[in-house]
Design a protein around this motif. Sequence first.
Motif, PDB file in Angstrom:
ATOM      1  N   MET A 151       0.771  -1.224  -0.093  1.00 18.98           N
ATOM      2  CA  MET A 151      -0.098  -0.185  -0.128  1.00 18.98           C
ATOM      3  C   MET A 151       0.714   1.340   0.248  1.00 18.98           C
ATOM      4  O   MET A 151       1.665   1.341   0.899  1.00 18.98           O
ATOM      5  N   ALA A 152       0.517   2.065  -0.767  1.00 16.08           N
ATOM      6  CA  ALA A 152       1.258   3.495  -0.597  1.00 16.08           C
ATOM      7  C   ALA A 152       0.560   4.437  -0.115  1.00 16.08           C
ATOM      8  O   ALA A 152      -0.822   4.466   0.061  1.00 16.08           O
ATOM      9  N   GLY A 153       1.230   5.272   0.611  1.00 15.08           N
ATOM     10  CA  GLY A 153       0.597   6.409   1.246  1.00 15.08           C
ATOM     11  C   GLY A 153       0.312   6.007   2.690  1.00 15.08           C
ATOM     12  O   GLY A 153       0.373   4.884   2.952  1.00 15.08           O
ATOM     13  N   PRO A 154      -0.210   6.959   3.541  1.00 12.96           N
ATOM     14  CA  PRO A 154      -0.513   6.849   4.909  1.00 12.96           C
ATOM     15  C   PRO A 154      -1.986   6.037   4.923  1.00 12.96           C
ATOM     16  O   PRO A 154      -2.821   6.143   4.149  1.00 12.96           O
ATOM     17  N   SER A 155      -1.787   5.321   6.066  1.00  7.92           N
ATOM     18  CA  SER A 155      -3.365   4.471   6.325  1.00  7.92           C
ATOM     19  C   SER A 155      -4.075   5.466   7.064  1.00  7.92           C
ATOM     20  O   SER A 155      -4.032   6.148   7.833  1.00  7.92           O
ATOM     21  N   PRO A 156      -5.596   5.554   6.529  1.00  9.10           N
ATOM     22  CA  PRO A 156      -6.667   6.328   7.479  1.00  9.10           C
ATOM     23  C   PRO A 156      -6.638   5.924   8.729  1.00  9.10           C
ATOM     24  O   PRO A 156      -6.586   4.583   9.112  1.00  9.10           O
ATOM     25  N   ASP A 157      -6.802   6.851   9.862  1.00  8.87           N
ATOM     26  CA  ASP A 157      -6.942   6.573  11.051  1.00  8.87           C
ATOM     27  C   ASP A 157      -8.552   6.295  11.451  1.00  8.87           C
ATOM     28  O   ASP A 157      -9.272   7.112  10.444  1.00  8.87           O
ATOM     29  N   ALA A 158      -9.145   5.781  12.508  1.00 12.64           N
ATOM     30  CA  ALA A 158     -10.426   5.624  12.707  1.00 12.64           C
ATOM     31  C   ALA A 158     -10.347   6.007  14.108  1.00 12.64           C
ATOM     32  O   ALA A 158      -9.710   5.433  14.902  1.00 12.64           O
ATOM     33  N   ALA A 159     -11.579   6.623  14.704  1.00 11.70           N
ATOM     34  CA  ALA A 159     -11.650   6.836  16.061  1.00 11.70           C
ATOM     35  C   ALA A 159     -12.609   5.871  16.514  1.00 11.70           C
ATOM     36  O   ALA A 159     -13.771   5.596  16.015  1.00 11.70           O
ATOM     37  N   CYS A 160     -12.111   4.942  17.624  1.00  9.13           N
ATOM     38  CA  CYS A 160     -12.837   3.881  18.151  1.00  9.13           C
ATOM     39  C   CYS A 160     -13.391   4.270  19.390  1.00  9.13           C
ATOM     40  O   CYS A 160     -12.682   4.683  20.247  1.00  9.13           O
ATOM     41  N   ARG A 161     -14.591   3.804  19.813  1.00 12.27           N
ATOM     42  CA  ARG A 161     -15.215   3.942  21.181  1.00 12.27           C
ATOM     43  C   ARG A 161     -16.010   2.764  21.275  1.00 12.27           C
ATOM     44  O   ARG A 161     -16.550   2.147  20.711  1.00 12.27           O
ATOM     45  N   LEU A 162     -15.827   2.361  22.519  1.00 11.86           N
ATOM     46  CA  LEU A 162     -16.444   0.958  23.075  1.00 11.86           C
ATOM     47  C   LEU A 162     -17.293   1.279  24.458  1.00 11.86           C
ATOM     48  O   LEU A 162     -16.378   1.621  25.428  1.00 11.86           O
ATOM     49  N   GLN A 167     -10.004   6.500  20.737  1.00  9.09           N
ATOM     50  CA  GLN A 167      -8.870   5.850  20.523  1.00  9.09           C
ATOM     51  C   GLN A 167      -8.346   5.848  18.804  1.00  9.09           C
ATOM     52  O   GLN A 167      -9.312   5.270  18.222  1.00  9.09           O
ATOM     53  N   LYS A 168      -7.338   6.418  18.620  1.00 10.13           N
ATOM     54  CA  LYS A 168      -7.193   6.331  17.012  1.00 10.13           C
ATOM     55  C   LYS A 168      -6.500   4.996  16.724  1.00 10.13           C
ATOM     56  O   LYS A 168      -5.491   4.527  17.276  1.00 10.13           O
ATOM     57  N   VAL A 169      -7.061   4.173  15.772  1.00 12.01           N
ATOM     58  CA  VAL A 169      -6.443   3.126  15.312  1.00 12.01           C
ATOM     59  C   VAL A 169      -6.426   2.896  13.920  1.00 12.01           C
ATOM     60  O   VAL A 169      -7.280   3.605  13.151  1.00 12.01           O
ATOM     61  N   ARG A 170      -5.453   2.105  13.304  1.00  7.37           N
ATOM     62  CA  ARG A 170      -5.428   1.832  11.736  1.00  7.37           C
ATOM     63  C   ARG A 170      -5.556   0.414  11.618  1.00  7.37           C
ATOM     64  O   ARG A 170      -6.338   0.296  10.288  1.00  7.37           O
ATOM     65  N   ARG A 171      -5.722  -0.315  12.283  1.00  4.53           N
ATOM     66  CA  ARG A 171      -5.806  -2.046  11.842  1.00  4.53           C
ATOM     67  C   ARG A 171      -6.888  -2.357  13.130  1.00  4.53           C
ATOM     68  O   ARG A 171      -7.001  -2.213  14.316  1.00  4.53           O
ATOM     69  N   LEU A 172      -7.396  -3.565  12.699  1.00  4.75           N
ATOM     70  CA  LEU A 172      -8.345  -4.327  13.742  1.00  4.75           C
ATOM     71  C   LEU A 172      -7.305  -4.862  15.024  1.00  4.75           C
ATOM     72  O   LEU A 172      -8.010  -5.230  15.822  1.00  4.75           O
ATOM     73  N   LYS A 173      -6.274  -5.149  14.422  1.00  2.00           N
ATOM     74  CA  LYS A 173      -5.170  -5.681  15.762  1.00  2.00           C
ATOM     75  C   LYS A 173      -5.125  -4.758  16.447  1.00  2.00           C
ATOM     76  O   LYS A 173      -5.107  -5.349  17.991  1.00  2.00           O
ATOM     77  N   GLU A 174      -5.043  -3.517  16.415  1.00  2.00           N
ATOM     78  CA  GLU A 174      -5.061  -2.624  17.555  1.00  2.00           C
ATOM     79  C   GLU A 174      -6.650  -2.507  18.227  1.00  2.00           C
ATOM     80  O   GLU A 174      -6.212  -2.229  19.308  1.00  2.00           O
TER      81      GLU A 174
END
Length: 65
Positions: free
Chosen positions: A1-12, A29-36
């Motif tokens: 993948m080229a370029g930065p991965s988009p962040d998602a704000a996660c709340r639980l 919480q800023k996450v980029r992957r489901l692993k996070e």
Amino acid sequence: MAGPSPDAACRLQVCPGSQAQFEPLFTAQKVRRLKEVRLLLLINVRFYNTRLLAQPAPAASLTDL
């Protein structure tokens, strides 16, 4: 993948069985992957305790009778 991965704000939020309202486990919480997200859950003590309380009791075996 080229370029930065988009962040998602996660709340639980979690609703322990003994309470009628939800409590936040983590917010914004800023996450980029489901692993996070998985890591956030695995290190959260309140999530672990709530999950233990939600599990059904083990069934009695024939040797217990």
